[in-house]
Enzyme design. Structure first.
Site, PDB file in Angstrom:
ATOM      1  N   PHE A  53     103.487  90.257  51.079  1.00 45.86           N
ATOM      2  CA  PHE A  53     102.705  88.386  51.113  1.00 45.86           C
ATOM      3  C   PHE A  53     102.189  88.118  52.517  1.00 45.86           C
ATOM      4  O   PHE A  53     102.525  88.718  53.200  1.00 45.86           O
ATOM      5  CB  PHE A  53     103.388  87.495  50.126  1.00 45.86           C
ATOM      6  CG  PHE A  53     103.046  87.327  48.837  1.00 45.86           C
ATOM      7  CD1 PHE A  53     102.540  87.725  47.639  1.00 45.86           C
ATOM      8  CD2 PHE A  53     102.604  85.613  49.285  1.00 45.86           C
ATOM      9  CE1 PHE A  53     102.326  86.959  47.091  1.00 45.86           C
ATOM     10  CE2 PHE A  53     102.740  84.979  47.681  1.00 45.86           C
ATOM     11  CZ  PHE A  53     101.892  86.189  46.282  1.00 45.86           C
ATOM     12  N   GLN A 113      98.847  71.210  51.615  1.00 42.77           N
ATOM     13  CA  GLN A 113      98.355  73.411  51.681  1.00 42.77           C
ATOM     14  C   GLN A 113      97.076  72.997  50.856  1.00 42.77           C
ATOM     15  O   GLN A 113      96.798  72.867  49.470  1.00 42.77           O
ATOM     16  CB  GLN A 113      99.103  74.435  51.147  1.00 42.77           C
ATOM     17  CG  GLN A 113      98.721  75.431  50.485  1.00 42.77           C
ATOM     18  CD  GLN A 113     100.001  76.431  50.745  1.00 42.77           C
ATOM     19  OE1 GLN A 113     100.763  76.526  49.853  1.00 42.77           O
ATOM     20  NE2 GLN A 113     100.563  76.811  52.331  1.00 42.77           N
ATOM     21  N   HIS A 116      95.168  75.876  49.334  1.00 41.83           N
ATOM     22  CA  HIS A 116      95.612  77.672  48.862  1.00 41.83           C
ATOM     23  C   HIS A 116      94.265  77.882  49.232  1.00 41.83           C
ATOM     24  O   HIS A 116      92.968  77.518  48.744  1.00 41.83           O
ATOM     25  CB  HIS A 116      96.196  77.752  47.360  1.00 41.83           C
ATOM     26  CG  HIS A 116      96.494  79.305  47.166  1.00 41.83           C
ATOM     27  ND1 HIS A 116      95.193  80.442  47.237  1.00 41.83           N
ATOM     28  CD2 HIS A 116      96.980  79.798  46.722  1.00 41.83           C
ATOM     29  CE1 HIS A 116      96.469  81.835  47.237  1.00 41.83           C
ATOM     30  NE2 HIS A 116      97.540  81.022  46.460  1.00 41.83           N
ATOM     31  N   LEU A 128      93.799  78.302  39.791  1.00 38.28           N
ATOM     32  CA  LEU A 128      94.810  79.359  41.261  1.00 38.28           C
ATOM     33  C   LEU A 128      94.364  81.021  40.759  1.00 38.28           C
ATOM     34  O   LEU A 128      94.464  81.102  39.708  1.00 38.28           O
ATOM     35  CB  LEU A 128      96.264  79.386  40.864  1.00 38.28           C
ATOM     36  CG  LEU A 128      96.659  79.885  42.161  1.00 38.28           C
ATOM     37  CD1 LEU A 128      96.305  79.538  43.991  1.00 38.28           C
ATOM     38  CD2 LEU A 128      98.413  80.067  42.398  1.00 38.28           C
ATOM     39  N   GLU A 173      97.682  85.289  45.136  1.00 40.08           N
ATOM     40  CA  GLU A 173      98.015  85.159  46.496  1.00 40.08           C
ATOM     41  C   GLU A 173      98.888  87.232  46.517  1.00 40.08           C
ATOM     42  O   GLU A 173      98.422  87.702  47.747  1.00 40.08           O
ATOM     43  CB  GLU A 173      98.906  84.468  47.440  1.00 40.08           C
ATOM     44  CG  GLU A 173      98.458  85.145  49.232  1.00 40.08           C
ATOM     45  CD  GLU A 173      99.395  84.304  50.047  1.00 40.08           C
ATOM     46  OE1 GLU A 173      99.582  83.162  49.591  1.00 40.08           O
ATOM     47  OE2 GLU A 173     100.652  84.931  50.924  1.00 40.08           O
ATOM     48  N   ARG A 200      98.233  81.740  54.601  1.00 40.93           N
ATOM     49  CA  ARG A 200      97.646  80.327  53.840  1.00 40.93           C
ATOM     50  C   ARG A 200      95.948  79.106  54.976  1.00 40.93           C
ATOM     51  O   ARG A 200      95.509  78.838  54.510  1.00 40.93           O
ATOM     52  CB  ARG A 200      98.307  79.915  52.624  1.00 40.93           C
ATOM     53  CG  ARG A 200      98.537  80.772  52.085  1.00 40.93           C
ATOM     54  CD  ARG A 200      99.290  79.996  50.504  1.00 40.93           C
ATOM     55  NE  ARG A 200      99.641  80.814  50.331  1.00 40.93           N
ATOM     56  CZ  ARG A 200     100.841  80.643  49.097  1.00 40.93           C
ATOM     57  NH1 ARG A 200     101.067  79.691  48.384  1.00 40.93           N
ATOM     58  NH2 ARG A 200     100.959  81.241  47.947  1.00 40.93           N
ATOM     59  N   HIS A 252      96.629  72.876  46.712  1.00 44.40           N
ATOM     60  CA  HIS A 252      97.492  73.702  46.073  1.00 44.40           C
ATOM     61  C   HIS A 252      98.942  72.966  45.529  1.00 44.40           C
ATOM     62  O   HIS A 252      99.952  72.992  45.039  1.00 44.40           O
ATOM     63  CB  HIS A 252      97.806  74.736  46.593  1.00 44.40           C
ATOM     64  CG  HIS A 252      98.164  76.033  45.801  1.00 44.40           C
ATOM     65  ND1 HIS A 252      98.685  76.493  44.710  1.00 44.40           N
ATOM     66  CD2 HIS A 252      99.727  76.351  46.274  1.00 44.40           C
ATOM     67  CE1 HIS A 252      99.281  76.521  43.669  1.00 44.40           C
ATOM     68  NE2 HIS A 252     100.105  77.521  45.052  1.00 44.40           N
ATOM     69  N   ARG A 298     102.939  76.178  54.084  1.00 46.94           N
ATOM     70  CA  ARG A 298     104.037  76.525  53.627  1.00 46.94           C
ATOM     71  C   ARG A 298     103.477  78.505  52.996  1.00 46.94           C
ATOM     72  O   ARG A 298     102.184  78.456  53.111  1.00 46.94           O
ATOM     73  CB  ARG A 298     104.582  76.829  51.966  1.00 46.94           C
ATOM     74  CG  ARG A 298     104.962  76.984  51.761  1.00 46.94           C
ATOM     75  CD  ARG A 298     105.533  76.522  49.861  1.00 46.94           C
ATOM     76  NE  ARG A 298     104.342  77.069  48.863  1.00 46.94           N
ATOM     77  CZ  ARG A 298     103.907  77.095  47.910  1.00 46.94           C
ATOM     78  NH1 ARG A 298     104.578  78.778  48.107  1.00 46.94           N
ATOM     79  NH2 ARG A 298     103.205  77.197  47.163  1.00 46.94           N
TER      80      ARG A 298
END
Lengths: 575, 244
Positions: A123, A236, A238, A252, A255, A286, A351, A386
């Protein structure tokens, strides 16, 4: 609390919010012998955790043997541009593996390695393959496991019930005032400790992956009760939300698509991440990927509907369907796109908020006695940005810690009383909109707020825009005070929104004020008028929001906690 | 821009009726978007549940043109727009208001089901193949559409004697967990009344997660009940050993 007028419930620990953090907190508080009530706005099992897709980050080293808490700590701190509470980042990295294994013992089933251990995937921003997962529906598996565990252990759940005010006895939080969504009737919760696990604030933006619930309730409740909010500017976006068709904008796209090898391209077919982060490419953090996509679009290289192309179709179709089943169906059914044969169109979507209620790392205690917070509602772990997968582990690690600390505090604290005037004032505030015969719908104000935050306090920010955004918020506040509500108190979304709007305005103002003050670019906070990190000044300061005597927002700076030498060493070691 | 008429049920336990709303249709729009448009512009007090808007939470179940659906994935362009689109609440559950029903029954049934109980002395190693077998049941998003169409609940209102498809799926997800150690067959037979199901597969047809509820969950569970309770050899063994 002798108010006979309202239905009253009493618990040692009251938890607001039934997502992963709230449920994990409730299980731990029950373990400590406390009586526990959980209040949630939706039905049990529908909280945002259910939508988490990619996985839960925990350095179990099942796939990459070199992983451990130190690399996870380093990644989290680097991803957060060192604004993180280092103690939280340390505890999180150290405890996440135990929390995941514990879920497995409660019945969660994760995907496996060939030798039968929990499988971990790559990730963004994680040096090693670290995310335990179940295809792309990790959150569903987690919330079911937690909700069933909580229910079996004896937690009392108050579903479709919205808290509008924390009740205090002197300087202590001792309960909450709420209404049942179904009937509109008021209810008073008396508690020795209250844990806020209400999640985020994304519904204040137009393009968002967040549901109607994400209106900054917990942050606002805490603020109004006198607690501090920290680093609210770090919101954030995304990088990959759906952009087309319009009805699905913002939903969404996990990821995990990039984790499984998805490639981002612009309309000229260029793999543009080569320009922005040649080392990590699509698996950059991100903040970087979101800004890169946004920049491509702004400079005229965007996809047909103003995004970027995300392609996983070079992988075998069966593999894509197995590893990303819900993405496959989501695009097939909502956008007529078969992701096994062609690219998705994606763009940034609001997000997550890294900032939130300022808490103690070990206990989740807020700065007001009797009040705790965990999960997205709390600030600290993620700093300026994050990493994907660190949210699900956050809510397990700090949900447990907050539940434990709240129960222990409840065990040692004496009785309390709340004056009727507090309760009556809370009831009056809720009933006011019904008394107005003229005025606009709360939906109108909400739409304008979303548009303003989207355009003026979005991914790229500047002084002028944010000042305008703050001016707008002043006007919205006035309008919100005058909104009219039609219909009865029975399950009335307009009435619910009239109150949620107030919360969204508080958090929007907190975000815009903090963001305007932070004159640098760091993590998710990007300013076109201050493009560089300013480590000398802003790298050493948190933004802290508190409530003024007149109810307004007060902004001040506070130095970061000094990191101990041993952790500095960990950061200095390269992996 | 094209326009659609939504004929939405408005009312509560004391009664109600349909109200027509005109809604502009945008590309890719789903029925839930149309309902949000109505809330935002015409009827702010229209009650409807929703959360994720991406078919992951199972909140926005309703009956669209008579068919049980998740409204977040029911596209307007799949419906005939030259006539009104009827939107009703789930029929099986008592109405609260408009499109919101009282689904608390499902939470009560769920409480009857014993939790996952791991085998003793396991090393927690599991094979992906074994996991894959159970994953199907664990995809359930609790939209309760299967409960809504099951005639044992919908037509015969056997809400106290019968668990319903959702909870057979849940039991299957627990029973087929590779490391689970408790038997739930007595529960299936007595408390959840699995015998009432006569395999009409209505539940399977409406499942938005494409879980093969009847074939993969209910039938194997029925077989377990038969094996445990009606197999004469097992009956003798039970008599001799005293085990259930």
């Amino acid at each position: 609390m002798a108010n006979e007028k309202y239905e009253t419930h009493e618990h040692d620990v009251l938890i607001i919010g039934a997502g992963g953090a709230g449920l994990r907190a409730s299980i731990e508080a029950l373990n400590q012998g406390a009586s526990v009530g959980v209040v949630c706005k939706s039905l049990l099992g529908k909280a945002h955790t259910v939508m988490a897709e990619g996985g839960v980050a925990a350095a179990m080293a099942n796939v990459d043997a070199a992983d451990g808490w130190k690399p996870h700590f380093r990644d989290t701190m680097r991803g957060g541009k060192f604004m993180n509470n280092w103690r939280m980042a340390q505890l999180h990295a150290q405890e996440a593996p135990d929390r995941v294994l514990e879920l497995e013992k409660w019945g969660a089933l994760f995907d496996r390695t060939p030798d039968g251990k929990i499988l971990q995937r790559a990730f963004g921003g994680h040096t090693y393959k670290r995310l335990a997962h179940v295809g792309d529906r990790t959150g569903l598996e987690m919330i079911r496991t937690l909700q069933d565990r909580g229910v079996q252990q004896g937690v009392d759940v108050y579903m479709e019930c919205t808290v509008t005010k924390l009740l205090k006895d002197g300087d202590r939080v001792v309960g909450a005032f709420a209404y049942w969504r179904e009937t509109g009737r008021f209810v008073v919760f008396k508690a020795k400790a209250v844990v806020i696990c209400t999640g985020g604030i994304g519904k204040a933006w137009r393009v968002t992956s967040n549901s109607w619930e994400y209106t900054g309730d917990g942050q606002s409740l805490a603020f109004e009760a006198g607690a501090e909010l920290k680093d609210m500017e770090f919101v954030q976006f995304h990088p990959t939300g759906m952009v087309w068709p319009p009805g699905v904008q913002g939903i969404l796209v996990t990821e995990a698509v990039r984790g499984e090898g998805g490639i981002l391209r612009n309309k000229q077919g260029e793999r543009f991440m080569e320009k922005y982060d040649p080392k990590r490419m699509e698996l950059s953090t991100r903040d970087v990927v979101a800004r890169s996509i946004y920049t491509e679009v702004r400079e005229g290289r965007g996809s047909e509907h103003g995004g970027a192309y995300l392609d996983i179709s070079h992988k075998p179709a069966d593999y894509v369907k197995k590893k990303l089943p819900s993405m496959y169906h989501q695009f097939k059914e909502l956008a007529d796109v078969d992701i096994t044969t062609g690219p998705m169109e994606v763009g940034p979507t609001c997000h997550y908020v890294m900032g939130g209620i300022n808490v103690d790392a070990e206990t989740g205690a807020a700065t007001v006695k009797g009040l705790y917070a965990a999960g997205e509602a709390a600030a600290g772990l993620h700093g300026g940005n994050r990493l994907g997968g660190n949210s699900l582990s956050d809510l397990l690690v700090f949900g447990r810690r907050a539940g434990m600390a709240a129960a222990q505090y409840a065990n040692g604290v004496g009785g309390s009383s709340v004056g009727n005037d507090q309760i009556e004032a809370a009831a009056r505030e809720m009933l006011e909109p019904f008394e107005r015969t003229s005025g606009e719908s709360p939906y109108d104000v909400h739409r304008d707020l979303q548009e303003s935050m989207q355009n003026l306090v979005g991914i790229f920010r500047n002084q002028e825009d944010m000042t305008k955004g703050l001016d707008n918020i002043e006007q919205f506040k006035e309008r919100a005070k005058k909104v009219r509500v039609d219909g009865s108190r029975m399950f009335n979304p307009g009435w619910h929104l009239a109150h949620d709007l107030k919360n969204m305005l508080i958090v929007s103002e907190a975000v815009a004020l903090s963001a305007r003050e932070r004159k640098e670019s760091r993590g998710a906070h990007a300013r076109v008028d201050f493009e560089k990190l300013d480590d000398a000044m802003w790298g050493k300061q948190h933004n802290i929001i508190t409530r003024n005597a007149d109810g307004g927002l007060n902004l001040a700076q506070r130095p970061l906690m000094e990191m101990p030498e041993e952790l500095k060493q960990v950061l200095a070691e390269d992996q | 821009m094209a326009e659609a008429t939504l004929r939405v049920y408005r009312g509560d336990k004391d009664g109600g009726g349909h109200v027509d709303y005109k809604v502009p249709v945008a590309p890719g729009m789903v029925v839930l978007d149309a309902l949000h448009y109505i809330q935002g512009h015409q009827a702010p007090d229209l009650a409807v549940r929703w959360n994720c808007k991406a078919a992951k939470c199972g909140s926005c179940s309703g009956e669209v043109n008579g068919r049980p659906k998740l409204m977040c994935k029911t596209r307007m362009d799949d419906l005939p727009l030259d006539q009104p689109i009827t939107v009703n609440p789930l029929k099986t559950f008592p109405i609260i208001k408009d499109l919101v029903t009282d689904v608390s029954l499902n939470y009560r049934i769920n409480k009857k089901i014993p939790a996952f109980t791991p085998r003793e002395n396991t090393d927690w190693r599991m094979q992906q193949d074994d996991i894959d077998r159970v994953q199907e049941f664990r995809k359930c998003i609790e939209c309760f559409l299967c409960q809504n169409v099951c005639h044992v609940l919908r037509d015969h209102q056997k809400t106290e004697e019968f668990g319903g498809p959702r909870f057979f799926v849940r039991v299957a997800g627990l029973d087929m967990h590779p490391l689970d150690s408790v038997s739930r067959t007595e529960l299936l037979k007595d408390e959840l009344g699995i015998g009432f199901c006569n395999i009409t597969k209505c539940c399977t047809e409406v499942c938005p997660e494409d879980i093969h509820i009847t074939d993969n969950a209910i039938i194997p569970l029925k077989e377990r009940v038969v094996d445990d309770y009606y197999d004469p050899i097992m009956w003798v063994i039970r008599k001799l050993t005293g085990k259930k």
